[in-house]
Design a protein around this motif. Structure first.
Motif, PDB file in Angstrom:
ATOM      1  N   ARG A 131      11.351 -19.114 -63.396  1.00  0.00           N
ATOM      2  CA  ARG A 131      13.019 -19.657 -63.879  1.00  0.00           C
ATOM      3  C   ARG A 131      13.297 -20.375 -64.286  1.00  0.00           C
ATOM      4  N   GLU A 166      18.004 -12.622 -61.240  1.00  0.00           N
ATOM      5  CA  GLU A 166      17.069 -13.514 -60.782  1.00  0.00           C
ATOM      6  C   GLU A 166      17.588 -13.451 -58.905  1.00  0.00           C
ATOM      7  N   HIS A 181      14.141 -11.625 -58.189  1.00  0.00           N
ATOM      8  CA  HIS A 181      13.192 -11.960 -58.265  1.00  0.00           C
ATOM      9  C   HIS A 181      11.589 -12.540 -56.829  1.00  0.00           C
ATOM     10  N   ARG A 231       9.767 -14.411 -55.077  1.00  0.00           N
ATOM     11  CA  ARG A 231       9.014 -16.064 -55.311  1.00  0.00           C
ATOM     12  C   ARG A 231       6.771 -16.175 -55.153  1.00  0.00           C
TER      13      ARG A 231
END
Length: 210
Positions: A91, A123, A126, A128
């Protein structure tokens, strides 16, 4: 009887600041026919220049500081590059986003809002879970098919396997999906990007040892 000496094996090394301009130029040419960037930057005459500018910003401000960017080539040339981000660093921090806003506007122009919407949609999907993130992999068109991408992938994925860390990428070309599958990646979702005429991308995850 042979047709000449065997080609030298691709050499892979970590990229440094003096490599940025050459890597950015290579990636600009590599992504000239990319479906997503062709949609975001429809002007063919300026696309390679704009992409080179974009990758230069990304390298200097986002990827290079993480130490995961590698380049490959034959005979000491830079012909391909992989921009990896280590676990926990995929990020882009808000301070970096703010610092690169004006340079990005110069590169993307009127297409900046569409580009930001696209990146935001990607994003949101995406993973984690901690992983190595392959943000960009590209080779200069004249050098494609010479094993440069494979050398770059193996360089990082071998270490992912040794450390037991997954890897993740987004493929913007459907024809590249089988290529990544050969390295153990599997499609987790086909994501349609926002906007009229936007192409899909394929989200791909790799468990260590695949």
């Amino acid at each position: 009887m042979t047709g000449g000496p065997e080609p030298s094996r691709p050499a892979v090394r970590e990229a440094a600041a003096p490599d940025v301009a050459e890597i950015a130029a290579v990636l600009g040419r590599a992504f000239d026919d990319d479906p997503v960037w062709s949609w975001l930057l429809p002007d063919e005459a300026s696309r390679v220049r704009r992409l080179a500018g974009l990758f230069g910003i990304m390298l200097r401000r986002v990827h290079l500081p993480h130490g995961g960017t590698e380049l490959a080539g034959r005979d000491a040339r830079t012909e391909a590059a992989a921009l990896w981000d280590p676990p926990g660093h995929w990020r882009v921090p808000l301070r970096v986003q703010a610092a690169q806003a004006v340079p990005l506007l110069r590169v993307l122009g009127a297409r900046m809002p569409a580009s930001l919407r696209t990146l935001s949609a990607i994003e949101k999907e995406h993973p984690r879970e901690p992983h190595w993130y392959l943000a960009v992999l590209g080779a200069d068109p004249p050098a494609q098919g010479n094993g440069l991408g494979a050398a770059l992938l193996r360089s990082r994925l071998d270490r992912c396997d040794a450390d037991g860390v997954p890897a993740y990428l987004e493929s913007s070309k459907e024809i590249n999906v089988p290529y990544y599958e050969r390295f153990g990646f599997k499609v987790t979702r086909e994501l349609t990007l926002p906007g009229r005429g936007a192409p899909p991308i394929w989200l791909m995850w790799r468990t260590p040892g695949s």
